[in-house]
Design a protein around this motif. Structure first.
Motif, mmCIF file in Angstrom:
data_model
loop_
_atom_site.group_PDB
_atom_site.id
_atom_site.type_symbol
_atom_site.label_atom_id
_atom_site.label_comp_id
_atom_site.label_asym_id
_atom_site.label_seq_id
_atom_site.Cartn_x
_atom_site.Cartn_y
_atom_site.Cartn_z
ATOM 1 N N GLU A 145 0.830 -1.203 0.000
ATOM 2 C CA GLU A 145 0.000 0.000 0.000
ATOM 3 C C GLU A 145 0.869 1.260 0.000
ATOM 4 O O GLU A 145 0.560 2.245 -0.685
ATOM 5 C CB GLU A 145 -0.928 0.006 1.210
ATOM 6 C CG GLU A 145 -1.979 -1.096 1.220
ATOM 7 C CD GLU A 145 -1.432 -2.439 1.695
ATOM 8 O OE1 GLU A 145 -0.231 -2.499 2.085
ATOM 9 O OE2 GLU A 145 -2.183 -3.435 1.650
ATOM 10 N N GLU A 146 1.968 1.209 0.766
ATOM 11 C CA GLU A 146 2.883 2.357 0.807
ATOM 12 C C GLU A 146 3.563 2.548 -0.546
ATOM 13 O O GLU A 146 3.745 3.677 -1.006
ATOM 14 C CB GLU A 146 3.934 2.142 1.904
ATOM 15 C CG GLU A 146 4.988 3.229 2.016
ATOM 16 C CD GLU A 146 4.457 4.539 2.558
ATOM 17 O OE1 GLU A 146 5.224 5.517 2.601
ATOM 18 O OE2 GLU A 146 3.261 4.595 2.931
ATOM 19 N N LEU B 268 2.319 1.734 -3.457
ATOM 20 C CA LEU B 268 1.307 2.290 -4.353
ATOM 21 C C LEU B 268 1.154 3.787 -4.119
ATOM 22 O O LEU B 268 1.076 4.585 -5.064
ATOM 23 C CB LEU B 268 -0.034 1.573 -4.134
ATOM 24 C CG LEU B 268 -1.186 2.019 -5.033
ATOM 25 C CD1 LEU B 268 -0.884 1.676 -6.493
ATOM 26 C CD2 LEU B 268 -2.500 1.368 -4.594
ATOM 27 N N ARG B 269 1.144 4.185 -2.845
ATOM 28 C CA ARG B 269 0.980 5.608 -2.523
ATOM 29 C C ARG B 269 2.171 6.414 -3.020
ATOM 30 O O ARG B 269 2.012 7.489 -3.606
ATOM 31 C CB ARG B 269 0.822 5.787 -1.015
ATOM 32 C CG ARG B 269 0.554 7.223 -0.571
ATOM 33 C CD ARG B 269 0.643 7.377 0.928
ATOM 34 N NE ARG B 269 2.006 7.196 1.428
ATOM 35 C CZ ARG B 269 2.952 8.133 1.338
ATOM 36 N NH1 ARG B 269 2.698 9.281 0.738
ATOM 37 N NH2 ARG B 269 4.147 7.895 1.834
ATOM 38 N N ARG B 270 3.383 5.879 -2.800
ATOM 39 C CA ARG B 270 4.589 6.616 -3.196
ATOM 40 C C ARG B 270 4.701 6.763 -4.712
ATOM 41 O O ARG B 270 5.136 7.793 -5.214
ATOM 42 C CB ARG B 270 5.838 5.910 -2.670
ATOM 43 C CG ARG B 270 6.006 5.983 -1.159
ATOM 44 C CD ARG B 270 7.278 5.276 -0.730
ATOM 45 N NE ARG B 270 7.463 5.303 0.706
ATOM 46 C CZ ARG B 270 8.514 4.780 1.336
ATOM 47 N NH1 ARG B 270 9.466 4.178 0.626
ATOM 48 N NH2 ARG B 270 8.601 4.844 2.656
ATOM 49 N N THR C 86 9.204 2.204 5.681
ATOM 50 C CA THR C 86 7.856 2.708 5.913
ATOM 51 C C THR C 86 7.878 3.829 6.951
ATOM 52 O O THR C 86 8.436 3.667 8.037
ATOM 53 C CB THR C 86 6.934 1.583 6.400
ATOM 54 O OG1 THR C 86 6.946 0.511 5.455
ATOM 55 C CG2 THR C 86 5.502 2.092 6.566
ATOM 56 N N GLY D 229 2.272 6.751 -6.840
ATOM 57 C CA GLY D 229 1.188 7.542 -7.404
ATOM 58 C C GLY D 229 0.823 7.053 -8.790
ATOM 59 O O GLY D 229 0.773 7.809 -9.761
#
Length: 564
Positions: A119-120, A122-124, A166, A126
């Motif tokens: 999830e991290e 994916l967020r990073r 993280t 973008g």
């Protein structure tokens, strides 16, 4: 004509690498660059190397040639990085999948595998429809990230110790990487390169400020010595004084001049001094040194300490080799050319009959200290001369070093640290060839790349053209000859022209030199075999020996060098 590839021997270790790998989005590139700054080490991204050589972005390589083609290019970059020391390597996320290549990169290295949750990631990243230029995630989502992570779990576990990023900033990750490398003993203040030429070999110490340790290191390297005679270039007597102080502090008696033969002993120092430049490489200089040694009753329990450039180490080394059938020798080179070439390898000699190094002997030193701080006061023209020798070493054994020599600011903005890194790489390369071939009878011939041309130019100019400048011209000529013979990559000569020209080194023969004199001087070269011309030329895998080169063909390659 016969063309024989020259194998490159394994390089001895230098200071350890820091290797940063892991999945995309874990912060490898930013953290690796910051860690390199904290550790005062250069940082290389294998993706940058691949993209530069391909002339395309990683995304374009995937789209144009496919993943298999990219992995082949990446493998080459990783294997080249495995040959470098004291560097931070930022690998692509899939590099660890090639267990053989990555295993070589991990040897003698601190390895950190950066991790964080899907999830991290994916967020990073973008992710958008194009996956931000990441071809393996084009049109991807969280499931695709999990799928790739699953495929790489085993490779990452095998690669090294994980470091969870993280919730951490790039600065925090960089600090953790730097501390991990320091704790593993990787951030050493100096490099110690072993040259294995005898039962015990000898040490080459490379590092800023290491000249101050001369006395104790001589004590360790020549334990039976009680006296030292310093032979120095008379232009650097202040360095000789500091060396004398260090030797005396370690309990060694430093011989002072009792009498001053003309042109030999500078009465203001404790050093036996010799003239600067090629003119000193004559038998009368050696004879005056023998006389000085005899006056001081120098014996095998004493040590000669040569301080200066290549001329000094050549002449002092030859005098030490021949006086008393061999006197222990320590070299402290004060020029870049001396550090990366002349002071290492045991070749000593003088010129005779207009032939460069026609008379000489093999006499390996007991110790060499390369302190880049000694380069600070050199005139720019002298300081640059070693660049050609670094380029030569890189061509025959380290394409990554050559790549970084084309981008020296990527190594460091600070000249002392920059040269320290390049000296370490060049010394490791020379040490490998010397250990494999101590008396220059085989693979060590690779280190003669460009030198047949260079010695001809020096001789024809009556040594007005310096050795470093002549080697620069000779390297380009050797590359042109190799291209003509079909064994050298077509762009090699042009790359050399750009590189050497950027350091204000010449790449063409001075217009006032007579080509016939150059050809005659090359005809006297020691490497000729039964009258046949023998030249070393660069190849994609290092170097090759071209035996039986026609002189007209060799001269065309030299005279066609294009000025920058």
């Amino acid at each position: 004509m016969k063309i024989s590839p020259i194998p490159t021997p394994p390089l001895p270790p230098g200071r350890p690498r820091l290797v940063v790998t892991g999945f995309m989005g874990t912060g490898k590139t930013s953290a690796a660059r910051r860690a390199a700054q904290l550790l005062a080490m250069p940082c290389v991204s294998t993706d940058d190397v691949v993209a530069d050589r391909a002339g395309a972005t990683v995304q374009d390589i995937f789209g144009r040639d496919g993943e298999a083609a990219f992995r082949q290019l990446e493998r080459r970059a990783v294997l080249e990085a495995a040959g470098a020391s004291n560097v931070v390597i930022d690998t692509g996320g899939g590099a660890a999948l090639d267990a053989d290549a990555f295993g070589l990169l991990s040897r003698d290295a601190t390895v950190a595998v950066l991790t964080c949750g899907p999830e991290e990631i994916l967020r990073r990243l973008g992710l958008d429809a194009n996956a931000g230029g990441r071809p393996l995630l084009a049109g991807g989502d969280l499931d695709r990230i999990r799928e790739l992570l699953g495929e790489r779990d085993e490779a990452y576990a095998r690669a090294g110790t994980p470091l969870d990023t993280t919730g951490s900033s790039p600065e925090e990750v960089a600090a953790a990487l730097a501390e991990r490398h320091r704790s593993a003993g990787g951030a050493e203040a100096f490099a110690s390169i072993e040259v294995g030429v005898s039962e015990h070999g000898y040490e080459v110490v490379i590092g800023a400020g290491q000249a101050a340790s001369l006395g104790q290191r001589v004590r360790d390297a020549v334990p039976g010595a009680s006296r030292a005679v310093i032979v120095c270039d008379r232009s650097i007597t202040s360095i000789a004084r500091a060396a004398a102080d260090s030797l005396a502090a370690a309990g060694l008696h430093v011989e002072s001049p009792a009498r001053a033969p003309d042109g030999l002993i500078d009465s203001t120092t404790v050093a036996v001094s010799i003239p600067s430049g090629e003119a000193a490489k004559r038998i009368d200089t050696v004879e005056r040194l023998w006389n000085a040694f005899a006056e001081r009753r120098v014996g095998r329990t004493d040590v000669v300490v040569a301080i200066g450039g290549g001329t000094t180490t050549d002449v002092a080394g030859f005098a030490a080799a021949t006086y008393g059938r061999g006197t222990p020798l320590v070299n402290v080179p004060t020029t870049l050319l001396g550090m990366v070439d002349a002071a290492i390898g045991g070749k000593t000699g003088i010129d005779h009959g207009g032939v460069k190094n026609a008379v000489g002997a093999f006499h390996h030193p007991k110790l060499v200290i390369c302190d880049p701080e000694l380069l600070a006061t050199l005139p720019k023209a002298v300081a640059r001369e070693g660049v050609a020798e670094i380029a030569k070493a890189a061509l025959v054994a380290s394409p990554l070093t050559f790549w970084l020599l084309e981008r020296p600011d990527q190594v460091s903005d600070e000249p002392t640290r920059r040269w320290e890194w390049f000296v370490e790489q060049a010394v490791r390369i020379k040490a490998a060839f010397v250990a494999a071939d101590p008396e220059d009878a085989g693979v060590r011939h690779a280190l003669n790349l460009g030198h047949t041309y260079a010695h001809g130019i020096e001789s024809a100019s009556d040594y007005r053209v310096s050795h470093g400048d002549a080697v620069a011209i000779g390297l380009v000529a050797a590359a042109r000859l190799g291209e003509d013979l079909g064994v050298t990559d077509p762009e090699t000569a042009r790359r050399l022209e750009r590189l050497l020209g950027s350091f204000d080194l010449p790449v063409s023969v001075p217009s006032d030199l007579d080509p016939r004199r150059i050809a005659d001087a090359m005809g006297s070269d020691k490497k000729r075999r039964a009258g046949r011309g023998v030249f070393v030329v660069p190849t994609p895998d290092g170097a090759a020996l071209a035996d039986g080169v026609d002189q007209d063909q060799a001269m065309r390659a030299l005279m066609e060098v294009t000025p920058t």
